[in-house]
Design a protein around this motif. Structure first.
Motif, short mmCIF file in Angstrom:
data_model
loop_
_atom_site.label_atom_id
_atom_site.label_comp_id
_atom_site.label_asym_id
_atom_site.label_seq_id
_atom_site.Cartn_x
_atom_site.Cartn_y
_atom_site.Cartn_z
N VAL A 145 -3.21 7.10 6.44
CA VAL A 145 -4.33 7.16 5.49
C VAL A 145 -3.90 6.42 4.22
O VAL A 145 -2.85 6.72 3.64
N ASP A 146 -4.70 5.45 3.81
CA ASP A 146 -4.45 4.68 2.59
C ASP A 146 -4.71 5.60 1.39
O ASP A 146 -5.81 6.14 1.24
N LYS A 147 -3.72 5.79 0.55
CA LYS A 147 -3.86 6.71 -0.59
C LYS A 147 -4.80 6.16 -1.66
O LYS A 147 -5.35 6.94 -2.43
N ARG A 181 0.83 -1.20 0.00
CA ARG A 181 0.00 0.00 0.00
C ARG A 181 0.86 1.25 0.00
O ARG A 181 1.98 1.24 0.50
N SER A 218 0.46 9.26 9.68
CA SER A 218 -0.06 10.29 10.59
C SER A 218 0.65 10.23 11.94
O SER A 218 0.96 11.27 12.52
N VAL A 242 0.67 4.85 1.73
CA VAL A 242 -0.05 5.48 2.84
C VAL A 242 0.63 6.79 3.23
O VAL A 242 1.83 6.96 3.02
N ARG A 243 -0.17 7.72 3.77
CA ARG A 243 0.39 8.93 4.37
C ARG A 243 0.41 8.70 5.88
O ARG A 243 -0.63 8.55 6.51
N ASN A 296 -7.77 4.64 -1.21
CA ASN A 296 -9.19 4.84 -0.94
C ASN A 296 -9.49 5.90 0.12
O ASN A 296 -10.65 6.12 0.44
N GLY A 297 -8.47 6.53 0.68
CA GLY A 297 -8.67 7.59 1.65
C GLY A 297 -9.07 7.13 3.04
O GLY A 297 -9.39 7.93 3.90
N GLU A 298 -9.06 5.82 3.28
CA GLU A 298 -9.47 5.28 4.58
C GLU A 298 -8.30 5.25 5.56
O GLU A 298 -7.16 5.02 5.19
N TRP A 299 -8.63 5.48 6.84
CA TRP A 299 -7.64 5.38 7.90
C TRP A 299 -7.30 3.91 8.13
O TRP A 299 -8.18 3.05 8.11
#
Length: 64
Positions: free
Chosen positions: A39-41, A24, A29, A26-27, A43-46
């Protein structure tokens, strides 16, 4: 995963509790007490990752 990746996008290879592998972007946090929140890039889900189950990580170039 070093704290220097907080706020950055990294690509990870992760093994779930059931032994499944995923890759994945991810950004990141936070990194605290062996837990990585990101945050998964795709789908935007945490997502929450156990740091010891992250098998590899690499910063994605051109991100901050």
């Amino acid at each position: 995963m070093p704290n220097k990746y907080i706020g950055h996008i990294v690509e990870i290879i992760y093994m779930s509790k059931s032994g499944e592998f995923s890759q994945r972007k991810v950004r990141v946090s936070s990194v605290k007490d062996g837990i990585v929140r990101a945050v998964d890039k795709a789908n935007g889900e945490w997502r929450t990752f156990v740091e010891s189950n992250i098998l590899a990580w690499q910063p994605v170039e051109g991100t901050a």
